[in-house]
Design a protein around this motif. Structure first.
Motif, PDB file in Angstrom:
ATOM      1  N   MET A 106     -78.299  55.794  -6.804  1.00 29.62           N
ATOM      2  CA  MET A 106     -79.408  55.012  -7.349  1.00 29.62           C
ATOM      3  C   MET A 106     -78.949  53.656  -7.880  1.00 29.62           C
ATOM      4  SD  MET A 106     -81.978  57.688  -9.285  1.00 29.62           S
ATOM      5  CE  MET A 106     -80.799  58.038 -10.579  1.00 29.62           C
ATOM      6  N   ILE A 107     -77.918  53.678  -8.736  1.00 31.29           N
ATOM      7  CA  ILE A 107     -77.537  52.448  -9.440  1.00 31.29           C
ATOM      8  C   ILE A 107     -76.863  51.449  -8.509  1.00 31.29           C
ATOM      9  CG2 ILE A 107     -76.191  51.485 -11.341  1.00 31.29           C
ATOM     10  CD1 ILE A 107     -76.441  54.167 -12.764  1.00 31.29           C
ATOM     11  N   SER A 108     -75.950  51.916  -7.660  1.00 28.85           N
ATOM     12  CA  SER A 108     -75.210  50.978  -6.803  1.00 28.85           C
ATOM     13  C   SER A 108     -76.131  50.257  -5.830  1.00 28.85           C
ATOM     14  CB  SER A 108     -74.107  51.712  -6.030  1.00 28.85           C
ATOM     15  OG  SER A 108     -74.651  52.699  -5.172  1.00 28.85           O
ATOM     16  N   ASN A 109     -77.234  50.890  -5.444  1.00 30.50           N
ATOM     17  CA  ASN A 109     -78.177  50.260  -4.517  1.00 30.50           C
ATOM     18  C   ASN A 109     -79.159  49.337  -5.230  1.00 30.50           C
ATOM     19  OD1 ASN A 109     -77.261  51.441  -2.074  1.00 30.50           O
ATOM     20  ND2 ASN A 109     -78.308  53.338  -2.566  1.00 30.50           N
ATOM     21  N   LYS A 110     -79.633  49.750  -6.411  1.00 35.00           N
ATOM     22  CA  LYS A 110     -80.689  49.007  -7.094  1.00 35.00           C
ATOM     23  C   LYS A 110     -80.172  48.003  -8.113  1.00 35.00           C
ATOM     24  CE  LYS A 110     -84.171  52.658  -6.561  1.00 35.00           C
ATOM     25  NZ  LYS A 110     -85.128  53.559  -7.266  1.00 35.00           N
ATOM     26  N   ASP A 111     -78.989  48.234  -8.650  1.00 36.11           N
ATOM     27  CA  ASP A 111     -78.463  47.350  -9.704  1.00 36.11           C
ATOM     28  C   ASP A 111     -76.936  47.304  -9.594  1.00 36.11           C
ATOM     29  OD1 ASP A 111     -77.901  45.934 -12.016  1.00 36.11           O
ATOM     30  OD2 ASP A 111     -79.357  47.011 -13.247  1.00 36.11           O
ATOM     31  N   PRO A 112     -76.408  46.577  -8.587  1.00 37.53           N
ATOM     32  CA  PRO A 112     -74.960  46.557  -8.341  1.00 37.53           C
ATOM     33  C   PRO A 112     -74.132  46.115  -9.540  1.00 37.53           C
ATOM     34  CG  PRO A 112     -76.145  45.619  -6.475  1.00 37.53           C
ATOM     35  CD  PRO A 112     -77.152  45.811  -7.568  1.00 37.53           C
ATOM     36  N   LYS A 190     -75.920  36.792 -17.333  1.00 37.79           N
ATOM     37  CA  LYS A 190     -77.346  36.971 -17.111  1.00 37.79           C
ATOM     38  C   LYS A 190     -77.656  36.859 -15.623  1.00 37.79           C
ATOM     39  CE  LYS A 190     -79.332  36.142 -21.565  1.00 37.79           C
ATOM     40  NZ  LYS A 190     -80.502  35.609 -22.300  1.00 37.79           N
ATOM     41  N   ASN A 191     -78.865  37.282 -15.250  1.00 39.44           N
ATOM     42  CA  ASN A 191     -79.318  37.281 -13.859  1.00 39.44           C
ATOM     43  C   ASN A 191     -78.472  38.199 -12.987  1.00 39.44           C
ATOM     44  OD1 ASN A 191     -81.357  35.358 -14.448  1.00 39.44           O
ATOM     45  ND2 ASN A 191     -79.813  33.732 -14.336  1.00 39.44           N
ATOM     46  N   GLU A 197     -73.558  32.363 -19.520  1.00 39.35           N
ATOM     47  CA  GLU A 197     -74.217  33.042 -20.636  1.00 39.35           C
ATOM     48  C   GLU A 197     -74.072  34.544 -20.449  1.00 39.35           C
ATOM     49  OE1 GLU A 197     -78.541  32.957 -22.970  1.00 39.35           O
ATOM     50  OE2 GLU A 197     -78.219  31.835 -21.121  1.00 39.35           O
ATOM     51  N   GLN A 198     -73.545  35.230 -21.476  1.00 42.03           N
ATOM     52  CA  GLN A 198     -73.306  36.664 -21.349  1.00 42.03           C
ATOM     53  C   GLN A 198     -74.619  37.442 -21.345  1.00 42.03           C
ATOM     54  OE1 GLN A 198     -72.265  37.282 -26.110  1.00 42.03           O
ATOM     55  NE2 GLN A 198     -70.870  38.054 -24.591  1.00 42.03           N
ATOM     56  N   SER A 203     -79.320  44.757 -22.839  1.00 45.49           N
ATOM     57  CA  SER A 203     -79.743  44.739 -21.441  1.00 45.49           C
ATOM     58  C   SER A 203     -79.097  45.863 -20.625  1.00 45.49           C
ATOM     59  CB  SER A 203     -79.415  43.392 -20.805  1.00 45.49           C
ATOM     60  OG  SER A 203     -79.696  43.408 -19.418  1.00 45.49           O
ATOM     61  N   LEU A 204     -77.769  45.972 -20.693  1.00 43.99           N
ATOM     62  CA  LEU A 204     -77.074  46.981 -19.888  1.00 43.99           C
ATOM     63  C   LEU A 204     -77.490  48.389 -20.300  1.00 43.99           C
ATOM     64  CD1 LEU A 204     -73.519  45.378 -19.913  1.00 43.99           C
ATOM     65  CD2 LEU A 204     -75.151  45.384 -18.011  1.00 43.99           C
ATOM     66  N   TYR A 205     -77.577  48.607 -21.608  1.00 40.87           N
ATOM     67  CA  TYR A 205     -77.969  49.924 -22.113  1.00 40.87           C
ATOM     68  C   TYR A 205     -79.364  50.303 -21.609  1.00 40.87           C
ATOM     69  CZ  TYR A 205     -79.727  53.407 -25.406  1.00 40.87           C
ATOM     70  OH  TYR A 205     -80.307  54.516 -25.947  1.00 40.87           O
ATOM     71  N   ASN A 206     -80.317  49.382 -21.708  1.00 38.25           N
ATOM     72  CA  ASN A 206     -81.695  49.688 -21.308  1.00 38.25           C
ATOM     73  C   ASN A 206     -81.816  49.881 -19.807  1.00 38.25           C
ATOM     74  OD1 ASN A 206     -82.735  49.619 -23.925  1.00 38.25           O
ATOM     75  ND2 ASN A 206     -83.074  47.405 -23.863  1.00 38.25           N
TER      76      ASN A 206
END
Length: 279
Positions: A106-112, A190-191, A197-198, A203-206
Motif C-alpha cells: 500500500m505505502i510504497s505505491n501510494k506514498d513512496p 514538503k511536497n 523546507e522540512q 505530516s508523516l505520522y498522520n
C-alpha cells in the motif's frame, strides 16, 4: 516563556483547540468549569482517540493558565478542578511478516516518500520525530558503496553523534530519491520530496496512520512500530545482541533487554547467559 520550540508548538496546537471551542460557546464567559466542559467536549471528538491525549491537553493547558496567573493576567485556572483520566497502557509492538507485506504494497505505491521513511526506521533505527525530520541529504556520508547516516548531537535523542550504516536495500531506495537535489535540502521535505523546507511536524505520522486505519490494526501498532520491527527482525536473523544494541544507541545491554521485553521478546538475555561460550 522559556519553552523549547517543540513544547511551544504543542501549546499553540492545544490552545487553538481550546479557543476554537470557547468561541463556539453561546455564553463566552471563562469560569472555573470551562476546563471540565472543554475536556468533555474533547473526549467526544473521534480524532482525539484516547484518554492519554486528553490528559496531555489537560496538563499543557493547566500549565499555560498557571503561567498566566503568575504573570497577573488572570486570577484562576479553569483546569485546576479537572481530574486526570485513567490511561490504558498499550504495549508497543512490531509488524509481523504478513502485515509488513500488506503495508509495503500500500505505502510504497501510494506514498513512496513515506515508505522510505518507514525503511529508515526499519534499517537504521532513526526515530521518526526530530531525528528523522532534521535529516538533510548531506547527512548521508558517501564513500563509494559505503553509505552512512550522520546524526548530530543536537537532534539525537541521546545528545550524541551517531554514525549509522545504510544497508544495500535502503541505499537502493535512497539513491534515485535524492538524485539531482542540492545537498543542503532536507531529506524528507514538503511536497513528498527533498526540499528546502522540512516536512511538517505531524505530516508523516498522520499519513502513516491512514494506512494503519485501512488495515484496521489493533491498538499498539504505530508509526514507531517500524523501528521495533527492524530491531526484532535483525535479532531473529542472527545479528548479535550487542550490535543491535549499539545500532539502537542504547547505553547498556540491560536497556536493550528491557526494550525487547516490552515487545514481547522475553528470553533474549537468558539465551545469552545460557549459550555464551565458556573457557
Amino acid at each position: 516563556m522559556g519553552k523549547k520550540k517543540k513544547t511551544i508548538w504543542g501549546y499553540h496546537s492545544k490552545l487553538r483547540q481550546f479557543f476554537g471551542w470557547y468561541r463556539s460557546q453561546k455564553n463566552r464567559e471563562l469560569t472555573v468549569q470551562s476546563g471540565s466542559k472543554f475536556l468533555q467536549w474533547l473526549s467526544q471528538k473521534p480524532s482525539i482517540g484516547s484518554n492519554s491525549t486528553i490528559n496531555d491537553y489537560r496538563r499543557d493547558l493547566k500549565s499555560f493558565f498557571n503561567e498566566l496567573i503568575e504573570h497577573g493576567y488572570i486570577s484562576f485556572n479553569p483546569f485546576a478542578v479537572t481530574r486526570k483520566l485513567r490511561e490504558t497502557v498499550s504495549t508497543n509492538t512490531w509488524f509481523r511478516p504478513d502485515v509488513q507485506q500488506q503495508l509495503k504494497e500500500m505505502i510504497s505505491n501510494k506514498d513512496p516518500q513515506l515508505w522510505i521513511v518507514c525503511m529508515v526506521q526499519f534499517y537504521c533505527f532513526i526515530r521518526p520525530g526530530g531525528e528523522m525530520r532534521s535529516l538533510r541529504i548531506n547527512n548521508i556520508l558517501r564513500d563509494g558503496s559505503d553509505w552512512r547516516f550522520q546524526i548530530d548531537g543536537v537532534n539525537a535523542k541521546t545528545g550524541c553523534y551517531r554514525y549509522i550504516p545504510i544497508p544495500t536495500p535502503l541505499k537502493q531506495l535512497l539513491e534515485p530519491y535524492i538524485n539531482g537535489y542540492p545537498s543542503h535540502y532536507f531529506l524528507f521535505g514538503k511536497n513528498r520530496q527533498p526540499s528546502a523546507e522540512q516536512v511538517g511536524t505531524n505530516s508523516l505520522y498522520n499519513r502513516h496512520k491512514y494506512f494503519l486505519q485501512l488495515l484496521k490494526l489493533p491498538v499498539g501498532y504505530t508509526f514507531y512500530s517500524w523501528k521495533n520491527t527492524g530491531a526484532v527482525m535483525m535479532l531473529k536473523c542472527g545479528m548479535s545482541f550487542k550490535n543491535v544494541s549499539m545500532l539502537m544507541g542504547h547505553t547498556s545491554i540491560e536497556t536493550t533487554d528491557e526494550y525487547f521485553k516490552s515487545l514481547g521478546i522475553n528470553d533474549v538475555l537468558e539465551d545469552i547467559r545460557h549459550q555464551y561460550p565458556t573457557i
